[in-house]
Write a protein that holds these residues in place. Sequence first.
Motif, PDB file in Angstrom:
ATOM      1  N   UNK A   1      38.339  33.800   4.743  1.00 23.02           N
ATOM      2  CA  UNK A   1      38.917  35.112   5.094  1.00 23.02           C
ATOM      3  C   UNK A   1      37.853  35.927   5.918  1.00 23.02           C
TER       4      UNK A   1
ATOM      5  N   UNK B   1      32.436  40.583   8.115  1.00 22.00           N
ATOM      6  CA  UNK B   1      32.315  40.080   6.870  1.00 22.00           C
ATOM      7  C   UNK B   1      33.363  38.829   6.482  1.00 22.00           C
TER       8      UNK B   1
ATOM      9  N   UNK C   1      34.839  35.960   3.256  1.00 19.27           N
ATOM     10  CA  UNK C   1      34.866  35.587   2.009  1.00 19.27           C
ATOM     11  C   UNK C   1      35.050  34.136   2.131  1.00 19.27           C
TER      12      UNK C   1
ATOM     13  N   UNK D   1      28.563  38.174   8.361  1.00 15.23           N
ATOM     14  CA  UNK D   1      28.022  38.146   7.024  1.00 15.23           C
ATOM     15  C   UNK D   1      28.851  37.589   5.827  1.00 15.23           C
ATOM     16  N   UNK D   2      28.408  36.408   5.226  1.00 12.57           N
ATOM     17  CA  UNK D   2      29.058  35.978   4.278  1.00 12.57           C
ATOM     18  C   UNK D   2      29.203  36.869   2.854  1.00 12.57           C
ATOM     19  N   UNK D   3      30.004  37.362   2.527  1.00 12.26           N
ATOM     20  CA  UNK D   3      29.951  38.642   1.596  1.00 12.26           C
ATOM     21  C   UNK D   3      30.292  38.108   0.160  1.00 12.26           C
ATOM     22  N   UNK D   4      30.856  37.095   0.026  1.00 12.76           N
ATOM     23  CA  UNK D   4      31.428  36.713  -1.251  1.00 12.76           C
ATOM     24  C   UNK D   4      32.677  35.476  -1.091  1.00 12.76           C
ATOM     25  N   UNK D   5      33.191  35.426  -2.316  1.00  8.69           N
ATOM     26  CA  UNK D   5      34.296  34.378  -2.274  1.00  8.69           C
ATOM     27  C   UNK D   5      34.513  33.857  -3.549  1.00  8.69           C
ATOM     28  N   UNK D   6      34.909  32.229  -3.321  1.00 12.48           N
ATOM     29  CA  UNK D   6      35.393  31.841  -4.819  1.00 12.48           C
ATOM     30  C   UNK D   6      34.980  30.537  -4.754  1.00 12.48           C
TER      31      UNK D   6
ATOM     32  N   UNK E   1      36.060  30.542   0.320  1.00 15.84           N
ATOM     33  CA  UNK E   1      36.611  29.799  -1.018  1.00 15.84           C
ATOM     34  C   UNK E   1      36.407  28.309  -0.749  1.00 15.84           C
TER      35      UNK E   1
END
Lengths: 341, 341
Positions: free
Chosen positions: A139, A89, A91, A122-127, A93
């Motif tokens: 990350x 996974x 993150x 899998x791209x799970x999130x970020x900013x 930004x």
Amino acid sequence: MEVREMGEFGLIERLRKAIGTPAGARLVAGIGDDAAVWRQGPSYVVATTDTMVAGVHFLPEGADWRDVGWKAMASNVSDIAAMGATPGFALVTLCLPASMPIDAIDRLYDGLRACGDEFGVTIAGGDVVSSPVFAVTVALLGEAAAAKGGTPVLLRRGTAHAGDAARGNDAIAVTGALGGAAGGLRVLLADEAQDKPRRALVERHTRPQPRLKAAQEAVAAGIRCGIDISDGLVQDLGHVCEASGVGAEIMAGAVPVDPALTAVFPDDALMMALSGGEDYELVLVGPEEALRKLDGAASVPVTVIGRIVDDAAKRVRVLDAAGAEIPVAQGGWDHLSRPGA
Amino acid sequence: MEVREMGEFGLIERLRKAIGTPAGARLVAGIGDDAAVWRQGPSYVVATTDTMVAGVHFLPEGADWRDVGWKAMASNVSDIAAMGATPGFALVTLCLPASMPIDAIDRLYDGLRACGDEFGVTIAGGDVVSSPVFAVTVALLGEAAAAKGGTPVLLRRGTAHAGDAARGNDAIAVTGALGGAAGGLRVLLADEAQDKPRRALVERHTRPQPRLKAAQEAVAAGIRCGIDISDGLVQDLGHVCEASGVGAEIMAGAVPVDPALTAVFPDDALMMALSGGEDYELVLVGPEEALRKLDGAASVPVTVIGRIVDDAAKRVRVLDAAGAEIPVAQGGWDHLSRPGA
């Protein structure tokens, strides 16, 4: 004192000391390897992060943003691979100037996703933040298995053996061929028409292929020491020597130089293979027999290029056929003290 | 189209769509909550990342770099807390101008470490790159427990109940007091002499205290819906309504306004409490009785301020004592489309 005077590795060492030795018994590897590792339940989390800044790590004018995205993900996959772990996974930004075209971000994401899909991420999130300068930080989190007894199965930097009663000197091998990415950068900067070998070099620079599969094959073959080549063979192997308290001898004639590099820059090809960054090949260190066996079995060529030696000065020495040392311009890549930074 | 025209939330929605619905059954929460969550073995990894850019998120001139470090860590701890999880390890990325004084980096790290120590976070690695503009990115990894049957125990955004046969309307509560951080920013920008309440506001702005303990107490009390207030109460509660498909009614008179804010900016205090960002308090949503019981037991005050309602438009409405709606300037904080960005 300013950052430019201290340089990247001086600063990292300073930060490592500032953090101190973490008390948490769960931390297996902190600053000073390709990725951090900590225990979570019966397995291990492996974590790395890597940033690309416009104008520093790539030239935004004329850049294909899909390549920027691919490379931002690939450099992280390479770090997880170099720990012998499996990425899972990410993150992401984005630091974005307000004037950035949405189309460029779409293409960046195309590249991030294409590389992620290729390597099981899998791209799970970020900013997403506003910034005067574009930067993308990935990350990447992965997982390492535990062996019987619960210790993690990893490729580490500090596990090279210079030879003792129980075991001979470790051999040093690299995957694939070296110097292509540096050659590609040189082709791009020269801005000439591109023939086939030049296109091949540019592709090595813009679309690096992390050696995830080869790393997993190496781990399965019992190899436990490795690093990826992001800053240049001599410099990255130097990190292994530093961490393991050993020296290294490389046979120049054995180094697999990228054939396209030899075709396009015959005079400089060897030097570029020794010190060019961003190839994202792996250095693998272990018993010579295991590495030679791996060569036949692995998904990419694995070439033995030298051996670990006892050396209190922890040097990496490149030797010619007669055993004389070939001087290699020190450095490779220091992200903070190079000119213009 | 450029980033400034689309704005932060438009862009995040676009990226969420670009990523698609990840195939991996291990991913529990992707883009669209305070942090991402995926399964690893018998427990869950909870991951978030947050960036601060010089000149955008803080003014580098005169900034205490320890405060910058503290806040960079605290905003991430708040996101992990807002998932009901326990933070463990951080990756810290520094984008550094070559002229940056090493002393500033030392102080930044002091702040990062001080906050990390306070909330049980070990800095495990990161990246250091050259950049024309200073930025610090923290990626924070935590762990969530699994309930019997293996499902993760979390505070989510999408679990607010508008009332059904089995259960009444959920109540909405907040921890601590609101608006202080926005007040502190206003004091700093006015650059006046600081009396005691002004210093208290500045402290709320520069040294936010993530509500990790309160979040864990809420989870232990059975609460399963929450978010942290980073962009402003109305806006962040709006995310809960959006994710849960419900509306919300806030009783203006019940909102706990920071007493120092009331003392310093009496005319604007309520509006600042409703829409000011960076308080890093928690919104908790659940059965009213459970929230009222939590108030007595928790480490910080937990104040019921309203209730979840059935509303196809998914609005957050602030009501006065007579039940009339008080208009709240929309927005709170959009990191990409605010003026000057």
